[in-house]
Scaffold this motif. Structure first.
Motif, PDB file in Angstrom:
ATOM      1  N   GLY A 232      -9.152  38.960  12.974  1.00  0.00           N
ATOM      2  CA  GLY A 232      -8.819  38.063  11.877  1.00  0.00           C
ATOM      3  C   GLY A 232      -7.673  38.583  11.030  1.00  0.00           C
ATOM      4  N   SER A 233      -7.272  37.793  10.069  1.00  0.00           N
ATOM      5  CA  SER A 233      -6.138  38.166   9.228  1.00  0.00           C
ATOM      6  C   SER A 233      -6.460  39.358   8.331  1.00  0.00           C
ATOM      7  N   TRP A 234      -7.765  39.616   8.080  1.00  0.00           N
ATOM      8  CA  TRP A 234      -8.162  40.735   7.230  1.00  0.00           C
ATOM      9  C   TRP A 234      -8.399  42.016   8.020  1.00  0.00           C
ATOM     10  N   GLY A 235      -8.498  41.936   9.327  1.00  0.00           N
ATOM     11  CA  GLY A 235      -8.761  43.120  10.121  1.00  0.00           C
ATOM     12  C   GLY A 235     -10.087  43.776   9.783  1.00  0.00           C
ATOM     13  N   LEU A 264      -5.957  49.987   8.376  1.00  0.00           N
ATOM     14  CA  LEU A 264      -6.524  49.993   9.719  1.00  0.00           C
ATOM     15  C   LEU A 264      -5.459  50.303  10.765  1.00  0.00           C
ATOM     16  N   ALA A 265      -4.291  49.712  10.615  1.00  0.00           N
ATOM     17  CA  ALA A 265      -3.211  49.959  11.574  1.00  0.00           C
ATOM     18  C   ALA A 265      -2.839  51.434  11.615  1.00  0.00           C
ATOM     19  N   HIS A 275      -0.621  50.834  21.104  1.00  0.00           N
ATOM     20  CA  HIS A 275      -0.052  49.513  20.842  1.00  0.00           C
ATOM     21  C   HIS A 275      -0.816  48.852  19.689  1.00  0.00           C
ATOM     22  N   VAL A 276      -0.298  49.018  18.491  1.00  0.00           N
ATOM     23  CA  VAL A 276      -0.936  48.540  17.269  1.00  0.00           C
ATOM     24  C   VAL A 276       0.070  47.694  16.503  1.00  0.00           C
ATOM     25  N   PHE A 277      -0.355  46.528  16.058  1.00  0.00           N
ATOM     26  CA  PHE A 277       0.513  45.626  15.304  1.00  0.00           C
ATOM     27  C   PHE A 277      -0.181  45.224  14.012  1.00  0.00           C
ATOM     28  N   GLY A 278       0.628  44.911  13.004  1.00  0.00           N
ATOM     29  CA  GLY A 278       0.107  44.328  11.775  1.00  0.00           C
ATOM     30  C   GLY A 278       0.014  42.821  11.942  1.00  0.00           C
TER      31      GLY A 278
END
Length: 445
Positions: A232-235, A264-265, A275-278
């Protein structure tokens, strides 16, 4: 440095009187809530389709209609409860999922939004559509009292239907699938219709050339199986644990989208997740690059993945709607619900290469192509006559109005503005928290 995928800030639509419309055109109001991104995403999809059909559309944020910054308290309290005491949210979700919905505190909160909502709607509005249960409760009350003279519809954004979604007085409830439609009907919802999802048309099955180009654009491995992990948008949720467990299976490489959760990222990068994205603006492209979606809430992203032809798995779901959505998606044959870490590797293997992969891809695409969409149901309601009011309109005395607003502010502070103390209380005494949750919903048993 800001994440390269962070979006530019989007201004909230003003709650002003609607401008005059051209002769022969019809105006529809869409009321969402900026609680996460799912409700707003559905509102955007409805707006695009209605505009393409020639309707004039006004969009409003329900949180802006609440007094004394109660909307920010509502959103912030929900966010903190999910983050700090997720099982506390599970208990609150269950306590409010009752036929006697909503409780006294919630009724006071919703009552404070009635007049602002009426003032926001233009005089030439022919229908109002809600994509948020709180807005639906207010609209249903206004319809039953005869204060809202045009049809009010609810678009059910979840795959499972919490009791708060079903508001007496709402003219029609539009569902994305037969399963939520059946749940809404069982709870007494009026005008239940299977309308299908409203997702951005960019979410479509990938072609042969799109996948390698998308992987190159996002800097992803050229040939490895990729599992797109979203929260979700909140992670929110146990995302770090899920990412580590996906990596440990050796079946797929995790690609994690953290939304606006920058902490979190950073934690995932420290964990060695490559491989981590915001926040990702081009989610259709990222889905084209991946082979399977792993999600924990069952919201809009799941529907987008199904439209893109990705098999979907629910894993380490957040409490409340995350778990009920996972169950409903599994029942519909649209997503596998992985309940234990031991099942993660085998199920991912099936979704990547087995018969289950093709079955779920076909089911997801069929979901978007078989339903007529919400426009026929909405257009059919635009010319319907308003129901007779249950009683004559009452005139509020100034003192009573002040009392109602005071009660609303107190209720909001108690039920939402002290999420941190409630989270602590739950961690210390879950049974006591359950009693608090029942009290907030008006259950005195």
């Amino acid at each position: 440095m800001p994440d390269r995928h962070d979006p530019l800030p989007v201004p909230t639509p003003p709650l002003s009187a609607a401008p005059p419309q051209e002769p022969g055109t019809r105006r529809i109001a869409v009321i969402s809530a900026s609680v996460g991104a799912g409700h707003d995403g559905a509102a955007a999809g409805l707006t695009d389709r209605l505009t393409a059909r020639g309707f004039l559309v006004d969009r409003y944020d329900f949180l802006d209609l609440l007094p004394a910054h109660a909307g920010k308290l509502l959103c912030g309290g929900y966010h903190r409860l999910l983050t700090w005491a997720p099982e506390g949210y599970q208990r609150l979700y269950k306590a409010t999922d009752q036929p006697s919905r909503p409780g006294a505190v919630w009724r006071a909160l919703f009552r404070s939004a009635e007049q602002p909502m009426l003032r926001a709607l233009g005089p030439d509005t022919c229908a109002v559509i809600s994509t948020y249960p709180g807005a639906s409760q207010v609209l249903g009350t206004l319809r039953r009292r005869g204060l809202l003279q045009v049809p009010a519809l609810t678009y059910l954004t979840d795959f499972s239907v919490h009791a708060m979604w079903v508001a007496p007085g709402i003219d029609a409830h539009l569902a994305v699938h037969a399963i939520p439609a059946a749940q809404a009907h069982a709870q007494g919802a009026a005008g239940v219709t299977v309308a299908g999802p409203v997702t951005d048309p960019r979410f479509a099955p990938t072609t042969g050339s799109q996948r390698p180009a998308a992987r190159a654009r996002f800097g992803l491995p050229e040939h490895a199986p990729l599992a797109l992990l979203v929260a979700g948008s909140w992670g929110v949720g146990p995302v770090r644990r899920a990412a580590a467990e996906i990596r440990e299976t050796g079946v797929a490489v995790p690609v994690v989208v953290c939304g606006r959760n920058h902490t979190l990222a950073e934690q995932l990068r420290q964990d060695g997740v490559e491989h981590v994205f915001g926040w990702v603006d081009d989610m259709p492209g990222l889905m084209h690059a991946c082979d399977v979606l792993v999600q924990n809430a069952g919201g809009l992203t799941s529907l987008e993945a199904l439209a893109a032809g990705l098999p979907v798995a629910s894993y380490r779901c957040i409490p409340g709607h995350g778990r009920t959505n996972a169950q409903a998606l599994e029942e519909a044959g649209l997503a596998a619900w992985i309940r234990t870490p031991e099942d993660l590797g085998p199920v991912l293997t099936e979704l990547l290469r087995g018969e289950r992969s093709q079955a779920q891809r076909a089911a997801g695409i069929a979901l978007h192509r078989s339903a007529p969409g919400p426009l026929p149901a909405i257009a059919a309601r635009c010319g319907s006559a308003p129901p007779p009011p249950l009683s004559s309109r009452t005139v509020r005395r100034p003192g009573r109005r002040r009392l109602a607003l005071t009660a609303t502010t107190v209720a909001t502070t108690v039920s939402l503005g002290v999420a941190a103390p409630l989270a602590y209380a739950y961690s210390e005494a879950p049974a006591r928290f359950t009693a608090v949750a029942h009290y907030l919903d008006g259950d005195r048993r």
